[in-house]
Enzyme design. Structure first.
Site, PDB file in Angstrom:
ATOM      1  N   SER A  80      10.919   7.332   9.130  1.00  0.00           N
ATOM      2  CA  SER A  80      10.320   7.812   7.877  1.00  0.00           C
ATOM      3  C   SER A  80       8.801   7.901   7.923  1.00  0.00           C
ATOM      4  O   SER A  80       8.198   8.576   7.096  1.00  0.00           O
ATOM      5  CB  SER A  80      10.748   6.928   6.705  1.00  0.00           C
ATOM      6  OG  SER A  80      10.148   5.651   6.791  1.00  0.00           O
ATOM      7  N   LYS A 117       6.004   2.542   3.928  1.00  0.00           N
ATOM      8  CA  LYS A 117       5.598   3.836   3.381  1.00  0.00           C
ATOM      9  C   LYS A 117       4.097   3.798   3.074  1.00  0.00           C
ATOM     10  O   LYS A 117       3.470   2.745   3.090  1.00  0.00           O
ATOM     11  CB  LYS A 117       6.349   4.150   2.072  1.00  0.00           C
ATOM     12  CG  LYS A 117       7.863   4.245   2.194  1.00  0.00           C
ATOM     13  CD  LYS A 117       8.299   5.518   2.875  1.00  0.00           C
ATOM     14  CE  LYS A 117       9.794   5.672   2.894  1.00  0.00           C
ATOM     15  NZ  LYS A 117      10.494   4.879   3.893  1.00  0.00           N
TER      16      LYS A 117
END
Length: 161
Positions: A80, A117
Site C-alpha cells: 500500500s 499510511k
C-alpha cells in the site's frame, strides 16, 4: 498467470485485509555499531573524481534513534505504500514519542488493525493516504477511531537482493 502467482495474490490479499504490519520489534540499542563516513558527498548523476578521505565513524544508534525507549522496528506486509519507497518486508523505524504532522508516514491503529499510511490533515478531518493507486485511502466512518501509534522516521531496505 500460473498457480504460484494466484497463491501469492491470494496471500497478499489475505494479509492486506488483516493488517499492513507483519511484526513489531522493540529496538534494543545495547550493541553499538559504527560505520565509516566519507568526508565528501557523492554525486548521484555524473561521476566525480574519487575521494579516499575518511572523516569519522557514525554510530548507527545515534544516527537512527532519537528516543530509544519509544522506538520500534515494524516489518511491512503489504504494497500500500510502494510509491513512497516502502515494499513488503521492508523494516521501518517508528518513533512513538513524535507528534504526527500532515504528510508524515505513520503507523496507525484502526479497528484493532495496524496500517502504514501517509497522514493527511485538513480543516474537516484527519485521514490516511495510501501511496499505491490500487489501495484505497482510509477515511474514517462513524464510530471508527484513528490512533496514531507512531511516526516513521527511517525505511530500512536492502539495495542488493
Amino acid at each position: 498467470m500460473n498457480a504460484f502467482h494466484i497463491i501469492e495474490i491470494k496471500n497478499h490479499l489475505r494479509r492486506e485485509s488483516l493488517s499492513d504490519i507483519e511484526s513489531i520489534f522493540v529496538v534494543e540499542p545495547t550493541i553499538r555499531m559504527s560505520i565509516v563516513a566519507a568526508i565528501e558527498k557523492i554525486s548521484a548523476g555524473f561521476p566525480s573524481p574519487a575521494q579516499d578521505y575518511i572523516d569519522k565513524k557514525i554510530d548507527m544508534n545515534e544516527h537512527l534513534i532519537r528516543n530509544e525507549c519509544a522506538t520500534f522496528i515494524v516489518k511491512v506486509a503489504s504494497l500500500s505504500m510502494i510509491n513512497a519507497g516502502i515494499d513488503i518486508d521492508d523494516e521501518l523505524i517508528v518513533d512513538r514519542s513524535l507528534d504526527a504532522k500532515h504528510d508524515d508516514i505513520v503507523v496507525a491503529l484502526i479497528d484493532n488493525d495496524f496500517t502504514v499510511k501517509r497522514l493527511q490533515i485538513d480543516l474537516n478531518e484527519r485521514w490516511l493516504k495510501a501511496e499505491n493507486p490500487e489501495f484505497k485511502d482510509i477515511h474514517l466512518k462513524e464510530g471508527q477511531q484513528l490512533i496514531i501509534w507512531g511516526v516513521v522516521t527511517f525505511i530500512l531496505k536492502k539495495a542488493r537482493k
